[in-house]
Design an enzyme around this catalytic site. Structure first.
Site, short mmCIF file in Angstrom:
data_model
loop_
_atom_site.label_atom_id
_atom_site.label_comp_id
_atom_site.label_asym_id
_atom_site.label_seq_id
_atom_site.Cartn_x
_atom_site.Cartn_y
_atom_site.Cartn_z
N ALA A 223 23.65 37.42 40.19
CA ALA A 223 22.52 37.72 41.07
C ALA A 223 21.71 36.45 41.36
O ALA A 223 21.27 36.21 42.48
CB ALA A 223 21.64 38.79 40.44
N CYS A 274 32.58 39.82 44.38
CA CYS A 274 31.66 40.08 43.28
C CYS A 274 30.16 40.02 43.60
O CYS A 274 29.42 40.87 43.12
CB CYS A 274 31.97 39.14 42.12
P1 NAD Z 1 41.66 42.79 41.23
O1 NAD Z 1 41.52 43.98 42.07
O2 NAD Z 1 42.25 41.54 41.79
O3 NAD Z 1 42.57 43.16 39.95
C1 NAD Z 1 42.40 44.31 39.19
C2 NAD Z 1 43.78 44.83 38.77
O4 NAD Z 1 43.61 45.92 37.86
C3 NAD Z 1 44.63 45.36 39.93
O5 NAD Z 1 45.84 44.63 40.02
C4 NAD Z 1 44.84 46.85 39.58
O6 NAD Z 1 46.12 47.32 39.95
C5 NAD Z 1 44.70 46.83 38.06
N1 NAD Z 1 44.39 48.15 37.50
C6 NAD Z 1 43.46 49.05 37.91
N2 NAD Z 1 43.49 50.15 37.11
C7 NAD Z 1 44.47 49.94 36.18
C8 NAD Z 1 44.97 50.69 35.08
N3 NAD Z 1 44.45 51.90 34.78
N4 NAD Z 1 45.97 50.17 34.34
C9 NAD Z 1 46.49 48.96 34.64
N5 NAD Z 1 46.05 48.18 35.67
C10 NAD Z 1 45.05 48.67 36.43
O7 NAD Z 1 40.21 42.51 40.63
P2 NAD Z 1 39.63 41.09 40.07
O8 NAD Z 1 39.12 40.26 41.19
O9 NAD Z 1 40.61 40.52 39.11
O10 NAD Z 1 38.35 41.62 39.29
C11 NAD Z 1 38.47 42.35 38.10
C12 NAD Z 1 37.13 42.35 37.39
O11 NAD Z 1 36.77 41.01 37.04
C13 NAD Z 1 35.95 42.88 38.23
O12 NAD Z 1 35.09 43.60 37.39
C14 NAD Z 1 35.26 41.63 38.71
O13 NAD Z 1 33.87 41.84 38.93
C15 NAD Z 1 35.47 40.69 37.52
N6 NAD Z 1 35.43 39.27 37.89
C16 NAD Z 1 36.18 38.81 38.94
C17 NAD Z 1 36.15 37.44 39.27
C18 NAD Z 1 36.95 36.90 40.43
O14 NAD Z 1 36.85 35.71 40.67
N7 NAD Z 1 37.72 37.69 41.15
C19 NAD Z 1 35.37 36.57 38.51
C20 NAD Z 1 34.63 37.07 37.44
C21 NAD Z 1 34.67 38.43 37.14
C1 UGA Z 2 31.19 33.75 41.83
C2 UGA Z 2 30.49 32.96 40.72
O1 UGA Z 2 30.29 31.62 41.16
C3 UGA Z 2 31.32 32.97 39.43
O2 UGA Z 2 30.59 32.32 38.39
C4 UGA Z 2 31.61 34.42 39.03
O3 UGA Z 2 32.44 34.46 37.89
C5 UGA Z 2 32.31 35.13 40.18
O4 UGA Z 2 31.46 35.07 41.36
C6 UGA Z 2 32.56 36.57 39.89
O5 UGA Z 2 31.89 37.18 39.09
O6 UGA Z 2 33.47 37.06 40.57
P1 UGA Z 2 33.13 33.27 43.57
O7 UGA Z 2 32.57 34.46 44.27
O8 UGA Z 2 34.58 33.22 43.31
O9 UGA Z 2 32.40 33.08 42.15
O10 UGA Z 2 32.79 31.96 44.41
P2 UGA Z 2 31.44 31.11 44.62
O11 UGA Z 2 31.79 29.69 44.57
O12 UGA Z 2 30.35 31.57 43.74
O13 UGA Z 2 31.07 31.46 46.13
C7 UGA Z 2 30.61 32.74 46.50
C8 UGA Z 2 30.20 32.73 47.95
O14 UGA Z 2 28.99 32.01 48.13
C9 UGA Z 2 31.22 32.09 48.88
O15 UGA Z 2 31.33 32.86 50.06
C10 UGA Z 2 30.63 30.73 49.15
O16 UGA Z 2 31.04 30.19 50.39
C11 UGA Z 2 29.15 31.04 49.16
N1 UGA Z 2 28.30 29.87 48.85
C12 UGA Z 2 28.36 29.30 47.62
C13 UGA Z 2 27.45 29.38 49.82
O17 UGA Z 2 27.39 29.89 50.96
N2 UGA Z 2 26.66 28.29 49.52
C14 UGA Z 2 26.69 27.70 48.29
O18 UGA Z 2 25.94 26.71 48.08
C15 UGA Z 2 27.56 28.21 47.32
#
Ligand code: NAD
Ligand code: UGA
Length: 450
Positions: A223, A274
């Site tokens: 946030a 996210c």
């Molecule tokens: P994603 O959708 O890419 O992957 C999630 C996977 O979980 C999918 O492949 C889905 O098929 C699988 N899944 C769902 N239910 C299931 C089950 N019952 N058994 C087995 N597999 C199952 O999602 P993501 O981007 O990897 O995000 C996952 C979590 O991590 C979210 O809570 C997100 O907020 C958090 N997170 C993501 C990022 C990021 O950069 N994407 C960074 C930090 C935290």
């Molecule tokens: C963000 C956080 O940076 C991670 O720490 C966190 O783990 C992740 O969310 C998550 O929980 O999924 P991400 O969304 O992958 O990571 O990428 P960021 O680099 O944070 O960018 C997010 C968005 O903000 C992008 O669209 C980016 O273009 C935008 N952004 C970022 C701006 O417009 N200006 C900036 O100065 C920085």
């Protein structure tokens, strides 16, 4: 207790995180499982056409896959045989019923908990990797720890990696956060989880805490980051109205050591799976706690973000003689940021849909996200998809740069200009191109916050 790990969920978070854990812990077996067979097949693909694009990821998977990293759909055996279960399943915003549009949809997480309970034959540490609302771990504990059966200790170990820099963030994290129950079992489990990371992360960067603080810290961290982006974008509009330059303003603000220079880049607004989801989740938690003013405060971060994309379309109207119907606009970049193929909540998608409503002919190009762009815009008429930027811009009235891919400043902009309709406009929503050079070629240029 054995040292083996399973991760349920082979998505953007599960795949890269477990690949790095396997690389840095060659003595541990790490199995990543998912219900999605296509995804698992892609992780196992012989030519390393992985389901997630991340710089450096393929090299880590090449080093570890088949050595101590395995991808499988056999959730039952994987859970049975390991002692540590990470859960990295998706937790999207709930779109129905109570909390619709704000709360997290925890159905995937809950069914995972039930799977773990069904398959486990011995005590386990269950580690939340997904981002979850505060007190989810307590709910999981009550699903898992019924009177019969094994003992489960639930920890919160939220992930802070950003897409596009995931491997670097995992190898050199600012911090690793592990929250757990503050009793004897909990403290032992926290130490087990910390040992996984301690094989490459300095101990002082591993922060341990109670579960609820860890869960809330992750939501609050996202946030705060989202709020910075909305804050600078709010200033960008004012810069446009007054003749100030947002990059200059950001430079001055960021030079204050208390504020720092990162996350002050004005642009089309934040995208990604996210930020919006997590801020909305925080709004829901505040509302549930009766903290309505705090809820409104965080809601403004999302509203400001949506406004930024509407502003882009308004500016296009203004710069293109107040009529867009029938004109061709090339969208350069569809990923929500550079170095990823991810298009979830991408500002480019919102802008494309708003422009399509105005009967604009769109040509979308992106070096890594074209497949996702096609799927996202499947129902939208008048859109063509082009791998080649020069073809995308041919006959266009305007190019709108939505993603700051490093290849865009390197393109032959004279060639692009010569094939566009005149007057040729470039709207650089990322302020990543050399505007002076573009002007000298003959382009009319527009930037965010300038
Ligand atoms: P994603 O959708 O890419 O992957 C999630 C996977 O979980 C999918 O492949 C889905 O098929 C699988 N899944 C769902 N239910 C299931 C089950 N019952 N058994 C087995 N597999 C199952 O999602 P993501 O981007 O990897 O995000 C996952 C979590 O991590 C979210 O809570 C997100 O907020 C958090 N997170 C993501 C990022 C990021 O950069 N994407 C960074 C930090 C935290
Ligand atoms: C963000 C956080 O940076 C991670 O720490 C966190 O783990 C992740 O969310 C998550 O929980 O999924 P991400 O969304 O992958 O990571 O990428 P960021 O680099 O944070 O960018 C997010 C968005 O903000 C992008 O669209 C980016 O273009 C935008 N952004 C970022 C701006 O417009 N200006 C900036 O100065 C920085």
């Amino acid at each position: 207790m054995n040292r083996d790990i399973v991760c349920i969920g082979a998505g953007y978070i599960g795949g890269p995180t477990m690949a790095v854990i396997a690389k840095m812990n060659p003595g541990r077996k790490v199995v990543v499982v998912d219900i999605n067979k296509e995804r698992i097949d892609a992780w196992n693909s012989p030519d390393f056409e992985l389901p997630v694009y991340e710089p450096g990821l393929a090299d880590v998977v090449k080093e570890t896959r088949g050595r101590n990293l395995f991808f499988s759909t056999d959730i039952e055996s994987a859970v049975r045989e390991c002692d540590i279960v990470f859960v990295g399943v998706n937790t999207p915003t709930k779109m129905f019923g109570r909390g619709a549009g704000r709360a997290s949809d925890l159905q995937f997480w809950e069914s995972t908990a039930r799977e773990i309970k069904r398959y486990a034959k011995s005590d386990k540490i269950v580690i939340e990797k997904s981002t979850l609302p505060v007190r989810t771990a307590a709910a999981m504990e009550s699903i898992l720890n019924t009177r019969d059966g094994c003992k489960f200790t639930v920890l919160s170990n939220p992930e802070f990696l950003a897409e596009g820099t995931a491997i670097r963030d995992l190898l050199e994290p600012d911090r690793v956060l592990i929250g757990g129950p503050q009793d004897e079992d909990g403290i032992r489990a926290i130490a087990e989880a910390a040992a996984i990371y301690a094989s490459w992360v300095p101990r002082e960067k591993i922060i341990t805490s109670n579960v609820w603080s860890a869960e809330l810290a992750k939501l609050a961290a996202n946030a705060f980051l989202a709020q910075r982006v909305s804050s600078i974008n709010a200033i960008a509009g004012l810069c446009e109205a007054t003749g100030a330059d947002v990059d200059e303003v950001a430079r001055v603000i960021g030079a204050d050591g208390r504020i720092g220079p990162k996350f002050l880049k004005a642009g089309p607004g934040f995208g990604g799976s996210c930020f919006k989801k997590d801020v909305l989740n925080l709004v829901y938690l505040c509302e549930s706690a009766g903290l309505h003013t705090a809820a409104e405060y965080w809601m403004q971060v999302v509203k400001m973000n949506e406004h930024q994309q509407e502003r882009i379309v308004s500016r296009l109207f203004k710069e293109m003689f107040n009529t867009l119907a029938g004109k061709k606009i090339a969208i350069f970049g569809f990923a929500f940021k550079a170095d990823t193929g991810d298009t979830r909540e991408t500002p480019a998608g919102t802008v494309a849909r708003l422009l399509a409503e105005e009967h604009v002919r769109l040509a979308v190009t992106d070096p890594k996200a074209l497949r996702n762009a096609r799927a996202d815009l499947a129902g939208v008429g008048g859109v063509e998809f082009e791998e080649d930027e020069y073809k995308a811009a041919a006959d266009a009235d305007a190019v709108v740069v939505m993603t700051d891919w490093s290849r865009y400043p390197q393109l032959d902009w004279e060639r692009i200009y010569s094939n566009m309709r005149k007057p040729a406009l470039v709207f650089d929503t990322r302020n990543c191109l050399d505007a002076r050079k573009l002007k000298s070629i003959g382009f009319k240029t527009v930037n965010i916050g300038k």
